[in-house]
Design an enzyme around this catalytic site. Structure first.
Site, PDB file in Angstrom:
ATOM      1  N   TYR A 236     -10.172  12.653  -4.035  1.00 38.60           N
ATOM      2  CA  TYR A 236      -9.237  13.212  -3.087  1.00 38.60           C
ATOM      3  C   TYR A 236      -8.995  14.604  -3.337  1.00 38.60           C
ATOM      4  O   TYR A 236      -8.835  15.385  -2.637  1.00 38.60           O
ATOM      5  CB  TYR A 236      -7.694  12.563  -3.548  1.00 38.60           C
TER       6      TYR A 236
ATOM      7  N   ILE B 262       5.046  11.721   6.082  1.00 42.75           N
ATOM      8  CA  ILE B 262       5.405  13.222   6.486  1.00 42.75           C
ATOM      9  C   ILE B 262       5.244  13.335   8.125  1.00 42.75           C
ATOM     10  O   ILE B 262       5.859  14.122   8.670  1.00 42.75           O
ATOM     11  CB  ILE B 262       4.418  14.160   5.524  1.00 42.75           C
TER      12      ILE B 262
ATOM     13  N   SER C 207       3.716   7.671  10.500  1.00 44.89           N
ATOM     14  CA  SER C 207       4.446   7.297   9.020  1.00 44.89           C
ATOM     15  C   SER C 207       4.569   8.804   8.073  1.00 44.89           C
ATOM     16  O   SER C 207       3.852   9.588   8.414  1.00 44.89           O
ATOM     17  CB  SER C 207       3.732   6.294   8.276  1.00 44.89           C
TER      18      SER C 207
END
Length: 247
Positions: free
Chosen positions: A148, A17, A15
């Site tokens: 992140y 990139i 999915s």
């Protein structure tokens, strides 16, 4: 046709990139193998790419990529391009971060990506290219993005170290760091639908170009760094972000 008869493995290629890059590699002649966690999107992606082979694997589970690597070894005996794109994210304020949340994201974005490269290296040699998906979050201080950001900053350090250790083997290692990009990961941020819409609006306003990027716009520099067009480039972190970092 920069990748005619090249063997390309896209980890996280089902999915966003990853899929856009897998399609682009195939369009330029590559033998494409891809992994992902969701069998439905794997099947959809493979159906859209003639000759591609897909394997269900969770990058956080180091051994789950073994079937894909075994299939590549049996069919071609080598990997020419490894694109490690798998990643997850979540927006959590610092006081609310739990060890479980930290470990879940780092096990994918940092630990998982490192060991994915380590496991693939025996199939790579001179002329090989590794591209990792980073993020401008590694250098941008965004509230709520600490887990992140830390994982991607760690992955940047991994990329630099891999580049210096593998240069004598003739393997180049580079990173592409997208800015705000319209991919499915935004819908897996842990925010409610109205929060996702607000996040998308905030990200768009933060981009000097006043829009989000597309997966295809990230795939193009991925292919550039993976190709012989970038034969004198290793160790870089290429920001593909509409000017977010530099402007």
């Amino acid at each position: 046709m920069r990748f005619r008869d090249k063997v390309v493995l896209v980890m996280g290629g089902n999915s966003g990139i990853g899929r856009a890059s897998a399609e682009a590699f195939a369009a330029e002649g590559a033998h494409v193998f891809l992994t992902g966690r969701d069998q439905k999107t794997i099947d959809e992606t493979v159906a859209a790419i003639p000759g591609a082979r897909g394997f269900r694997a969770d990058i956080a589970d180091i051994d789950s990529a073994t079937p894909a690597l075994d299939a590549i070894r049996a069919a071609h005996g080598r990997i020419d391009v490894l694109f490690v794109n798998a990643g997850i994210g979540a927006f959590v304020p610092v006081p609310e971060v739990t060890p479980q949340q930290w470990d879940e994201i780092h096990n994918v974005n940092l630990r998982g990506c490192f060991f994915a490269v380590q496991r693939a290296l025996p199939l790579m040699g001179k002329g090989g290219s590794i591209v990792l998906t980073g993020s401008i979050g590694s250098v941008a201080a965004v509230p709520g993005n600490v887990i992140y950001a830390a994982s991607k900053a760690g992955l940047r350090a991994v990329a630099r170290t891999l580049a210096v250790e593998l240069v004598e083997q003739g393997i180049r290692v580079n990173m592409v760091s997208p800015g705000p990009t319209e991919t499915p990961i935004i819908n897996r941020s842990g925010l409610p639908p109205e929060g996702v819409a607000g996040l998308r609006s905030l990200m768009t306003q933060a981009v000097p170009m006043k829009r989000m990027g597309t997966p295809e716009e990230i795939a193009k520099p991925v292919l550039f760094l993976a190709s012989d067009d970038a034969s004198f480039i290793t160790g870089i972190d290429l920001y593909v972000d509409g000017g977010c970092v530099e402007l």
